[in-house]
Scaffold this motif. Structure first.
Motif, PDB file in Angstrom:
ATOM      1  N   LEU A   1       5.831  11.751  12.294  1.00 11.01           N
ATOM      2  CA  LEU A   1       4.663  12.218  11.292  1.00 11.01           C
ATOM      3  C   LEU A   1       3.217  12.363  12.051  1.00 11.01           C
ATOM      4  O   LEU A   1       2.884  11.918  12.985  1.00 11.01           O
ATOM      5  N   SER A   2       2.339  13.041  11.425  1.00 10.62           N
ATOM      6  CA  SER A   2       0.814  13.223  11.842  1.00 10.62           C
ATOM      7  C   SER A   2       0.159  12.124  11.465  1.00 10.62           C
ATOM      8  O   SER A   2      -0.899  11.714  12.146  1.00 10.62           O
TER       9      SER A   2
ATOM     10  N   PHE B   1       4.850  10.938   3.675  1.00  8.90           N
ATOM     11  CA  PHE B   1       6.308  10.599   3.650  1.00  8.90           C
ATOM     12  C   PHE B   1       6.984  11.173   2.285  1.00  8.90           C
ATOM     13  O   PHE B   1       8.050  11.842   2.385  1.00  8.90           O
ATOM     14  N   GLN B   2       6.173  11.107   1.060  1.00  5.11           N
ATOM     15  CA  GLN B   2       6.816  11.826  -0.126  1.00  5.11           C
ATOM     16  C   GLN B   2       6.871  13.309   0.157  1.00  5.11           C
ATOM     17  O   GLN B   2       7.924  13.938  -0.335  1.00  5.11           O
ATOM     18  N   HIS B   3       6.007  13.988   0.870  1.00  6.60           N
ATOM     19  CA  HIS B   3       6.131  15.234   1.038  1.00  6.60           C
ATOM     20  C   HIS B   3       7.444  15.732   1.758  1.00  6.60           C
ATOM     21  O   HIS B   3       8.044  16.510   1.377  1.00  6.60           O
ATOM     22  N   VAL B   4       7.389  15.066   3.099  1.00  7.03           N
ATOM     23  CA  VAL B   4       8.397  15.324   3.878  1.00  7.03           C
ATOM     24  C   VAL B   4       9.890  14.869   3.361  1.00  7.03           C
ATOM     25  O   VAL B   4      10.902  15.551   3.558  1.00  7.03           O
ATOM     26  N   LEU B   5       9.932  13.882   2.560  1.00 13.12           N
ATOM     27  CA  LEU B   5      11.260  13.346   2.045  1.00 13.12           C
ATOM     28  C   LEU B   5      11.677  13.872   0.459  1.00 13.12           C
ATOM     29  O   LEU B   5      12.751  13.795   0.300  1.00 13.12           O
ATOM     30  N   THR B   6      10.663  14.743  -0.155  1.00  9.61           N
ATOM     31  CA  THR B   6      10.945  15.063  -1.418  1.00  9.61           C
ATOM     32  C   THR B   6      11.037  16.510  -1.462  1.00  9.61           C
ATOM     33  O   THR B   6      11.444  17.322  -2.294  1.00  9.61           O
ATOM     34  N   ASP B   7      10.742  17.309  -0.397  1.00 11.13           N
ATOM     35  CA  ASP B   7      10.619  18.691  -0.398  1.00 11.13           C
ATOM     36  C   ASP B   7      11.744  19.401   0.256  1.00 11.13           C
ATOM     37  O   ASP B   7      12.523  18.715   0.835  1.00 11.13           O
TER      38      ASP B   7
ATOM     39  N   GLN C   1       0.725  -1.232  -0.069  1.00 12.64           N
ATOM     40  CA  GLN C   1      -0.027   0.074   0.062  1.00 12.64           C
ATOM     41  C   GLN C   1       0.833   1.289   0.043  1.00 12.64           C
ATOM     42  O   GLN C   1       0.360   2.355  -0.693  1.00 12.64           O
ATOM     43  N   LEU C   2       1.911   1.366   0.675  1.00 14.73           N
ATOM     44  CA  LEU C   2       2.880   2.272   0.795  1.00 14.73           C
ATOM     45  C   LEU C   2       3.745   2.764  -0.349  1.00 14.73           C
ATOM     46  O   LEU C   2       4.111   3.846  -0.494  1.00 14.73           O
ATOM     47  N   LYS C   3       4.362   1.826  -1.236  1.00 13.92           N
ATOM     48  CA  LYS C   3       5.173   1.795  -2.192  1.00 13.92           C
ATOM     49  C   LYS C   3       4.378   2.541  -3.267  1.00 13.92           C
ATOM     50  O   LYS C   3       3.283   2.271  -3.701  1.00 13.92           O
ATOM     51  N   THR C   4       5.239   3.507  -3.828  1.00 11.88           N
ATOM     52  CA  THR C   4       4.693   4.510  -5.061  1.00 11.88           C
ATOM     53  C   THR C   4       5.963   4.326  -6.127  1.00 11.88           C
ATOM     54  O   THR C   4       6.968   3.964  -5.532  1.00 11.88           O
ATOM     55  N   PRO C   5       5.655   4.923  -7.271  1.00  9.02           N
ATOM     56  CA  PRO C   5       6.925   4.955  -8.150  1.00  9.02           C
ATOM     57  C   PRO C   5       7.904   5.988  -7.731  1.00  9.02           C
ATOM     58  O   PRO C   5       8.969   5.899  -8.085  1.00  9.02           O
ATOM     59  N   HIS C   6       7.767   6.834  -6.533  1.00  8.41           N
ATOM     60  CA  HIS C   6       8.539   7.674  -5.822  1.00  8.41           C
ATOM     61  C   HIS C   6       9.091   7.198  -4.656  1.00  8.41           C
ATOM     62  O   HIS C   6       9.855   7.994  -3.846  1.00  8.41           O
ATOM     63  N   LEU C   7       8.610   6.010  -4.076  1.00  7.81           N
ATOM     64  CA  LEU C   7       9.116   5.737  -2.568  1.00  7.81           C
ATOM     65  C   LEU C   7       9.211   4.335  -2.470  1.00  7.81           C
ATOM     66  O   LEU C   7       8.494   3.467  -3.088  1.00  7.81           O
ATOM     67  N   ASP C   8      10.260   3.919  -2.336  1.00  9.67           N
ATOM     68  CA  ASP C   8      10.671   2.164  -2.103  1.00  9.67           C
ATOM     69  C   ASP C   8      10.377   1.824  -0.558  1.00  9.67           C
ATOM     70  O   ASP C   8      10.671   2.736   0.225  1.00  9.67           O
ATOM     71  N   VAL C   9       9.889   0.678  -0.338  1.00 10.73           N
ATOM     72  CA  VAL C   9       9.352   0.445   1.006  1.00 10.73           C
ATOM     73  C   VAL C   9       9.920  -1.095   1.136  1.00 10.73           C
ATOM     74  O   VAL C   9       9.769  -1.945   0.390  1.00 10.73           O
ATOM     75  N   ASP C  10      10.656  -1.122   2.302  1.00 10.83           N
ATOM     76  CA  ASP C  10      11.177  -2.490   2.513  1.00 10.83           C
ATOM     77  C   ASP C  10      10.740  -2.964   4.038  1.00 10.83           C
ATOM     78  O   ASP C  10      10.303  -2.351   4.719  1.00 10.83           O
ATOM     79  N   VAL C  11      10.577  -4.245   4.273  1.00 11.86           N
ATOM     80  CA  VAL C  11      10.140  -4.882   5.752  1.00 11.86           C
ATOM     81  C   VAL C  11      11.405  -5.015   6.397  1.00 11.86           C
ATOM     82  O   VAL C  11      12.474  -6.190   5.725  1.00 11.86           O
TER      83      VAL C  11
ATOM     84  N   TYR D   1      -8.128   0.520   6.230  1.00 11.77           N
ATOM     85  CA  TYR D   1      -7.202   1.360   6.476  1.00 11.77           C
ATOM     86  C   TYR D   1      -6.395   1.961   5.256  1.00 11.77           C
ATOM     87  O   TYR D   1      -5.351   2.648   5.377  1.00 11.77           O
ATOM     88  N   GLU D   2      -6.893   1.488   4.134  1.00  9.93           N
ATOM     89  CA  GLU D   2      -6.246   1.903   2.868  1.00  9.93           C
ATOM     90  C   GLU D   2      -6.028   3.344   2.690  1.00  9.93           C
ATOM     91  O   GLU D   2      -5.250   3.868   2.137  1.00  9.93           O
ATOM     92  N   PHE D   3      -7.166   4.189   3.001  1.00  8.89           N
ATOM     93  CA  PHE D   3      -7.108   5.737   2.944  1.00  8.89           C
ATOM     94  C   PHE D   3      -5.870   6.184   3.929  1.00  8.89           C
ATOM     95  O   PHE D   3      -5.076   6.828   3.442  1.00  8.89           O
ATOM     96  N   ASN D   4      -5.897   5.714   5.092  1.00  7.37           N
ATOM     97  CA  ASN D   4      -4.894   6.315   6.083  1.00  7.37           C
ATOM     98  C   ASN D   4      -3.415   5.968   5.538  1.00  7.37           C
ATOM     99  O   ASN D   4      -2.504   6.788   5.649  1.00  7.37           O
ATOM    100  N   VAL D   5      -3.274   4.726   5.014  1.00  7.15           N
ATOM    101  CA  VAL D   5      -2.147   4.414   4.407  1.00  7.15           C
ATOM    102  C   VAL D   5      -1.642   5.398   3.185  1.00  7.15           C
ATOM    103  O   VAL D   5      -0.561   5.585   2.988  1.00  7.15           O
ATOM    104  N   GLN D   6      -2.600   5.466   2.469  1.00  2.00           N
ATOM    105  CA  GLN D   6      -2.390   6.522   1.305  1.00  2.00           C
ATOM    106  C   GLN D   6      -2.081   7.858   1.810  1.00  2.00           C
ATOM    107  O   GLN D   6      -1.036   8.629   1.325  1.00  2.00           O
ATOM    108  N   GLN D   7      -2.685   8.257   2.868  1.00  2.00           N
ATOM    109  CA  GLN D   7      -2.129   9.478   3.635  1.00  2.00           C
ATOM    110  C   GLN D   7      -0.982   9.379   4.112  1.00  2.00           C
ATOM    111  O   GLN D   7      -0.015  10.416   3.800  1.00  2.00           O
ATOM    112  N   LEU D   8      -0.438   8.651   4.582  1.00  2.00           N
ATOM    113  CA  LEU D   8       0.838   8.300   5.227  1.00  2.00           C
ATOM    114  C   LEU D   8       1.925   8.191   3.987  1.00  2.00           C
ATOM    115  O   LEU D   8       2.920   8.737   4.194  1.00  2.00           O
ATOM    116  N   SER D   9       1.622   7.812   2.943  1.00  2.00           N
ATOM    117  CA  SER D   9       2.471   7.554   1.762  1.00  2.00           C
ATOM    118  C   SER D   9       2.540   8.955   1.040  1.00  2.00           C
ATOM    119  O   SER D   9       3.744   9.265   1.045  1.00  2.00           O
TER     120      SER D   9
END
Length: 185
Positions: free
Chosen positions: A139-140, A179-185, A29-39, A168-176
């Motif tokens: 994070l909030s 993360f993108q906002h904080v890490l790419t700005d 759910q978190l992974k996007t083309p701009h964010l890599d996610v590992d466990v 919880y999908e919407f919440n995870v999309q918000q989290l993603s």
């Protein structure tokens, strides 16, 4: 330019835990083309209880397992701490993993995903004080997953993880997005 890397730290090491299935779902759910996610599974890391002679805040590690843990953590730009609530607290292996290091956590964005019969609010509250002490950028968006008996089999595992976690999908999309906002700005 490489994508920012987020590590989902599975904070429970119990053999019968449900955390890995939640971590796998979160990762997808978190992974996007701009964010890599590992466990990062603490059961596989298998850190001994605080056995370094020096304080972690000194940054002087002598033991190979601590050096390896430090190198692994330094490779991530942010974290999701995934943990169950145990008696209103969080698991000892997660506290130990956090306490083994110090400067490696400083300033890195972190979110908490707790779970339990009532979502793990008390555990998240207790852990938030530790995160302040370690100087994480909290994070909030933090998620509390309430485990419903109807969604679990006789061993306490999800019958259908995607269906049980869909609310919880919407919440995870918000989290993603956070993360993108904080890490790419």
């Amino acid at each position: 330019m490489t994508n920012p890397k987020i590590g989902i730290i599975v904070g429970s090491t119990r053999p019968s835990r449900i955390g890995p299935s939640i971590a796998d779902w979160l990762q997808k759910q978190l992974k996007t083309p701009h964010l890599d996610v590992d466990v990062i599974d603490l059961a596989q890391i298998d850190l001994p209880l605080l056995d370094e002679i020096a304080m972690p805040s000194d940054g002087h590690y002598e033991l190979e397992h601590t050096k390896n843990w430090s190198r692994l953590i330094q490779g991530y730009q942010g974290f999701v701490l995934l943990f169950p609530q145990y008696n209103w607290g969080y698991p000892a292996p997660l506290k130990n993993a956090l306490d083994c290091l110090y400067s490696e956590w400083r300033g890195k964005p972190v979110s908490m995903v707790s779970y339990g019969g009532r979502g793990g609010f008390q555990a998240a509250l207790a852990l938030s004080l530790v995160l302040r002490g370690l100087k994480f950028h909290r994070l909030s968006t933090n998620i509390e997953i309430s485990l419903k008996p109807a969604d679990l089999d006789s061993h306490g595992h999800f019958k259908a993880p995607n269906q049980a976690l869909a609310p919880y999908e919407f919440n995870v999309q918000q989290l993603s997005a956070e993360f993108q906002h904080v890490l790419t700005d």
